[in-house]
Design an enzyme around this catalytic site. Structure first.
Site, short mmCIF file in Angstrom:
data_model
loop_
_atom_site.label_atom_id
_atom_site.label_comp_id
_atom_site.label_asym_id
_atom_site.label_seq_id
_atom_site.Cartn_x
_atom_site.Cartn_y
_atom_site.Cartn_z
N ILE A 165 0.83 -1.21 0.00
CA ILE A 165 0.00 0.00 0.00
C ILE A 165 0.86 1.25 0.00
O ILE A 165 1.60 1.52 0.94
CB ILE A 165 -0.95 -0.01 1.21
N CYS A 166 0.74 2.03 -1.07
CA CYS A 166 1.56 3.23 -1.25
C CYS A 166 1.33 4.27 -0.16
O CYS A 166 2.27 4.92 0.30
CB CYS A 166 1.26 3.85 -2.62
N TYR A 167 0.06 4.45 0.25
CA TYR A 167 -0.26 5.51 1.21
C TYR A 167 -0.02 5.10 2.67
O TYR A 167 -0.46 5.79 3.58
CB TYR A 167 -1.70 6.00 1.01
N LYS A 180 0.76 12.06 4.41
CA LYS A 180 0.99 11.98 2.97
C LYS A 180 -0.21 12.53 2.20
O LYS A 180 -1.34 12.10 2.38
CB LYS A 180 1.24 10.51 2.57
#
Length: 256
Positions: A136-138, A152
Protein backbone atom coordinates in the site's frame (compact mmCIF):
# COMPACT_ATOMS: atom_id res chain seq x y z
CA UNK A 1 8.33 25.14 -23.45
CA UNK A 2 5.96 23.61 -20.89
CA UNK A 3 2.84 22.08 -22.42
CA UNK A 4 -0.14 22.07 -20.03
CA UNK A 5 -2.95 19.58 -20.64
CA UNK A 6 -6.23 19.52 -18.74
CA UNK A 7 -7.51 16.11 -19.80
CA UNK A 8 -10.64 13.98 -19.44
CA UNK A 9 -11.66 10.94 -17.39
CA UNK A 10 -10.36 7.71 -18.94
CA UNK A 11 -10.02 4.06 -18.06
CA UNK A 12 -6.92 3.15 -16.08
CA UNK A 13 -5.23 1.48 -19.03
CA UNK A 14 -5.86 4.51 -21.26
CA UNK A 15 -4.48 6.87 -18.63
CA UNK A 16 -1.28 4.86 -18.36
CA UNK A 17 -1.00 4.57 -22.13
CA UNK A 18 -1.51 8.33 -22.64
CA UNK A 19 1.16 9.11 -20.04
CA UNK A 20 3.59 6.87 -21.88
CA UNK A 21 2.72 8.24 -25.33
CA UNK A 22 3.13 11.83 -24.15
CA UNK A 23 6.47 11.04 -22.52
CA UNK A 24 7.76 9.32 -25.64
CA UNK A 25 6.76 12.36 -27.73
CA UNK A 26 9.30 14.62 -26.02
CA UNK A 27 12.15 15.42 -28.41
CA UNK A 28 13.52 18.78 -27.28
CA UNK A 29 15.81 18.62 -24.25
CA UNK A 30 14.03 21.56 -22.63
CA UNK A 31 10.40 20.56 -23.31
CA UNK A 32 8.12 19.53 -20.43
CA UNK A 33 4.60 18.10 -20.40
CA UNK A 34 2.24 18.48 -17.43
CA UNK A 35 -1.11 16.71 -17.68
CA UNK A 36 -3.89 16.53 -15.09
CA UNK A 37 -6.64 13.97 -15.48
CA UNK A 38 -9.18 11.67 -13.82
CA UNK A 39 -10.40 8.06 -13.86
CA UNK A 40 -13.69 6.74 -15.23
CA UNK A 41 -14.13 4.36 -12.26
CA UNK A 42 -12.21 3.39 -9.11
CA UNK A 43 -8.90 1.94 -10.28
CA UNK A 44 -6.12 0.20 -8.40
CA UNK A 45 -2.78 0.89 -10.06
CA UNK A 46 0.10 -1.42 -9.19
CA UNK A 47 3.77 -0.58 -9.45
CA UNK A 48 5.78 -1.80 -12.40
CA UNK A 49 7.15 -4.85 -10.54
CA UNK A 50 4.50 -5.28 -7.83
CA UNK A 51 3.06 -8.76 -7.31
CA UNK A 52 -0.69 -9.39 -7.33
CA UNK A 53 -0.83 -12.23 -4.81
CA UNK A 54 -2.16 -10.00 -1.99
CA UNK A 55 -5.03 -8.52 -4.00
CA UNK A 56 -8.57 -9.48 -2.94
CA UNK A 57 -9.80 -10.51 -6.38
CA UNK A 58 -13.36 -11.22 -5.24
CA UNK A 59 -13.73 -7.76 -3.70
CA UNK A 60 -12.20 -6.10 -6.77
CA UNK A 61 -14.64 -7.83 -9.12
CA UNK A 62 -17.72 -7.38 -6.91
CA UNK A 63 -17.09 -3.63 -6.58
CA UNK A 64 -16.25 -2.89 -10.22
CA UNK A 65 -12.71 -1.77 -9.45
CA UNK A 66 -10.32 -1.72 -12.38
CA UNK A 67 -6.72 -2.92 -11.91
CA UNK A 68 -3.82 -1.71 -14.05
CA UNK A 69 -0.06 -1.90 -14.14
CA UNK A 70 1.77 1.43 -14.01
CA UNK A 71 4.88 2.02 -16.14
CA UNK A 72 6.39 3.43 -12.92
CA UNK A 73 7.53 1.65 -9.78
CA UNK A 74 6.26 1.84 -6.22
CA UNK A 75 3.30 0.34 -4.41
CA UNK A 76 -0.44 0.24 -5.10
CA UNK A 77 -2.61 3.36 -5.29
CA UNK A 78 -6.43 3.44 -5.39
CA UNK A 79 -7.48 6.20 -7.81
CA UNK A 80 -10.98 7.51 -7.33
CA UNK A 81 -11.96 11.02 -6.23
CA UNK A 82 -8.67 12.76 -7.03
CA UNK A 83 -6.54 14.91 -9.30
CA UNK A 84 -3.85 12.90 -11.05
CA UNK A 85 -0.83 14.60 -12.56
CA UNK A 86 1.79 13.66 -15.11
CA UNK A 87 5.15 15.42 -15.23
CA UNK A 88 7.42 14.41 -18.08
CA UNK A 89 10.57 15.83 -19.58
CA UNK A 90 13.69 14.76 -21.45
CA UNK A 91 16.13 12.71 -19.38
CA UNK A 92 18.75 15.17 -20.66
CA UNK A 93 17.00 18.19 -19.17
CA UNK A 94 19.82 19.97 -17.37
CA UNK A 95 17.56 21.51 -14.72
CA UNK A 96 16.27 18.15 -13.45
CA UNK A 97 18.85 16.34 -11.28
CA UNK A 98 20.07 12.99 -12.55
CA UNK A 99 19.87 11.63 -9.00
CA UNK A 100 16.39 10.11 -8.63
CA UNK A 101 15.74 11.33 -5.07
CA UNK A 102 16.92 14.84 -5.91
CA UNK A 103 14.71 14.86 -9.02
CA UNK A 104 11.71 13.80 -6.91
CA UNK A 105 12.48 16.66 -4.53
CA UNK A 106 12.64 19.19 -7.37
CA UNK A 107 9.31 18.06 -8.82
CA UNK A 108 7.75 17.98 -5.34
CA UNK A 109 8.87 21.58 -4.85
CA UNK A 110 6.84 22.62 -7.90
CA UNK A 111 3.79 20.65 -6.76
CA UNK A 112 4.02 22.03 -3.23
CA UNK A 113 4.35 25.66 -4.28
CA UNK A 114 1.39 25.28 -6.65
CA UNK A 115 -0.87 23.81 -3.96
CA UNK A 116 0.21 26.39 -1.39
CA UNK A 117 -1.24 29.06 -3.67
CA UNK A 118 -4.59 27.27 -3.43
CA UNK A 119 -4.48 27.50 0.36
CA UNK A 120 -3.39 23.89 0.92
CA UNK A 121 -0.69 24.01 3.68
CA UNK A 122 1.62 21.34 2.30
CA UNK A 123 5.36 20.68 2.51
CA UNK A 124 7.91 18.15 1.28
CA UNK A 125 8.62 15.19 3.58
CA UNK A 126 12.12 15.52 5.05
CA UNK A 127 12.45 12.33 7.13
CA UNK A 128 12.11 8.67 6.28
CA UNK A 129 9.36 6.64 7.98
CA UNK A 130 9.06 2.90 8.43
CA UNK A 131 6.44 1.24 6.20
CA UNK A 132 3.74 -1.01 7.59
CA UNK A 133 2.70 -2.67 4.31
CA UNK A 134 4.73 -3.74 1.27
CA UNK A 135 1.65 -3.31 -0.97
CA UNK A 136 0.00 0.00 0.00
CA UNK A 137 1.56 3.23 -1.25
CA UNK A 138 -0.26 5.51 1.21
CA UNK A 139 1.06 3.55 4.20
CA UNK A 140 3.58 6.34 4.96
CA UNK A 141 5.11 9.21 2.98
CA UNK A 142 8.49 8.68 1.35
CA UNK A 143 11.24 11.18 2.07
CA UNK A 144 10.56 13.24 -1.08
CA UNK A 145 6.75 13.28 -1.14
CA UNK A 146 4.28 16.10 -0.53
CA UNK A 147 2.72 16.06 2.93
CA UNK A 148 0.55 18.11 5.28
CA UNK A 149 1.69 18.04 8.92
CA UNK A 150 3.61 14.85 8.17
CA UNK A 151 0.60 13.18 6.55
CA UNK A 152 0.99 11.98 2.97
CA UNK A 153 -0.98 14.04 0.45
CA UNK A 154 0.54 13.10 -2.93
CA UNK A 155 1.63 9.58 -3.80
CA UNK A 156 4.10 9.75 -6.70
CA UNK A 157 6.12 7.29 -8.76
CA UNK A 158 8.81 7.78 -11.40
CA UNK A 159 10.24 5.93 -14.39
CA UNK A 160 13.18 7.08 -16.45
CA UNK A 161 15.14 5.79 -19.40
CA UNK A 162 17.72 7.29 -21.77
CA UNK A 163 15.07 9.40 -23.52
CA UNK A 164 12.57 10.67 -20.94
CA UNK A 165 11.51 10.96 -17.30
CA UNK A 166 7.89 10.04 -16.52
CA UNK A 167 6.51 10.88 -13.09
CA UNK A 168 2.86 10.74 -12.15
CA UNK A 169 1.00 10.93 -8.89
CA UNK A 170 -2.30 10.93 -7.06
CA UNK A 171 -3.69 13.99 -5.24
CA UNK A 172 -6.78 12.74 -3.37
CA UNK A 173 -9.72 15.11 -3.06
CA UNK A 174 -11.59 12.67 -0.82
CA UNK A 175 -9.56 9.64 0.22
CA UNK A 176 -11.35 6.32 -0.39
CA UNK A 177 -10.17 4.34 2.64
CA UNK A 178 -12.66 1.47 2.39
CA UNK A 179 -12.10 0.49 -1.24
CA UNK A 180 -8.35 0.92 -0.84
CA UNK A 181 -8.03 -1.32 2.19
CA UNK A 182 -10.59 -3.91 1.05
CA UNK A 183 -8.77 -4.36 -2.26
CA UNK A 184 -6.16 -6.37 -0.34
CA UNK A 185 -6.25 -9.52 1.75
CA UNK A 186 -4.99 -7.81 4.89
CA UNK A 187 -5.08 -9.64 8.22
CA UNK A 188 -6.20 -6.63 10.27
CA UNK A 189 -8.06 -4.17 8.07
CA UNK A 190 -9.33 -2.00 10.92
CA UNK A 191 -5.78 -1.53 12.18
CA UNK A 192 -4.65 -0.51 8.71
CA UNK A 193 -7.57 1.89 8.34
CA UNK A 194 -6.70 3.63 11.60
CA UNK A 195 -3.05 3.72 10.55
CA UNK A 196 -3.92 5.32 7.21
CA UNK A 197 -6.18 7.91 8.83
CA UNK A 198 -3.23 9.00 10.95
CA UNK A 199 -0.87 9.15 7.97
CA UNK A 200 -2.98 10.38 5.04
CA UNK A 201 -4.30 13.82 4.11
CA UNK A 202 -6.76 14.82 1.39
CA UNK A 203 -7.75 18.15 -0.13
CA UNK A 204 -11.25 18.19 1.38
CA UNK A 205 -9.76 18.42 4.87
CA UNK A 206 -8.17 21.76 4.06
CA UNK A 207 -10.39 23.46 1.45
CA UNK A 208 -13.96 24.59 2.04
CA UNK A 209 -14.56 25.29 -1.65
CA UNK A 210 -14.62 22.81 -4.51
CA UNK A 211 -11.19 22.36 -6.07
CA UNK A 212 -10.75 24.25 -9.36
CA UNK A 213 -8.92 22.03 -11.87
CA UNK A 214 -8.15 24.96 -14.17
CA UNK A 215 -6.50 26.85 -11.31
CA UNK A 216 -4.55 23.74 -10.29
CA UNK A 217 -3.15 23.38 -13.80
CA UNK A 218 -2.37 27.11 -14.04
CA UNK A 219 -0.52 27.00 -10.71
CA UNK A 220 1.45 23.92 -11.77
CA UNK A 221 2.45 25.67 -14.96
CA UNK A 222 3.50 28.86 -13.19
CA UNK A 223 5.58 27.10 -10.54
CA UNK A 224 7.33 24.69 -12.90
CA UNK A 225 7.96 27.62 -15.24
CA UNK A 226 10.00 29.24 -12.44
CA UNK A 227 11.94 26.07 -11.68
CA UNK A 228 12.77 25.17 -15.29
CA UNK A 229 12.87 28.72 -16.71
CA UNK A 230 10.42 27.87 -19.50
CA UNK A 231 7.32 29.52 -20.93
CA UNK A 232 3.98 27.71 -20.66
CA UNK A 233 1.24 27.04 -23.19
CA UNK A 234 -2.08 25.19 -23.06
CA UNK A 235 -2.88 22.45 -25.55
CA UNK A 236 -5.52 19.71 -25.51
CA UNK A 237 -4.62 16.10 -26.03
CA UNK A 238 -4.24 15.42 -29.76
CA UNK A 239 -6.24 12.89 -31.77
CA UNK A 240 -3.06 11.16 -32.88
CA UNK A 241 -1.95 10.83 -29.26
CA UNK A 242 -5.24 9.16 -28.34
CA UNK A 243 -4.85 6.89 -31.37
CA UNK A 244 -1.36 5.83 -30.30
CA UNK A 245 -2.50 5.28 -26.70
CA UNK A 246 -5.32 2.99 -27.83
CA UNK A 247 -2.76 0.83 -29.64
CA UNK A 248 -0.75 0.14 -26.47
CA UNK A 249 -3.36 0.35 -23.69
CA UNK A 250 -3.70 -3.42 -23.34
CA UNK A 251 -0.14 -3.74 -22.07
CA UNK A 252 -1.26 -2.03 -18.83
CA UNK A 253 -4.25 -4.30 -18.14
CA UNK A 254 -3.93 -6.90 -15.37
CA UNK A 255 -6.07 -9.96 -15.85
CA UNK A 256 -7.32 -11.32 -12.50
Amino acid sequence: MIRLIKDDYYSGEMNMAIDKVLSESINNFEDIIIRIYGWDRPTLSLGRNQKINNIDIEYIKNNNINVVRRPTGGRAVLHNDEITYLFSCSSKNEKLPKNIIKSYMEISKGLTNALLKLGIPCDVQKAKKEVLSKDICYDVPSIYEVTIDGKKLIGSAQYRNEKYVLQHGSIPIKFDYDNYINSFTLKNKEKMKEHLKKNVADINEYLNDEINFDQVLKNFGNEFSKIFDQEIYYENIKEEEIFEAKKIKNEFIIEL
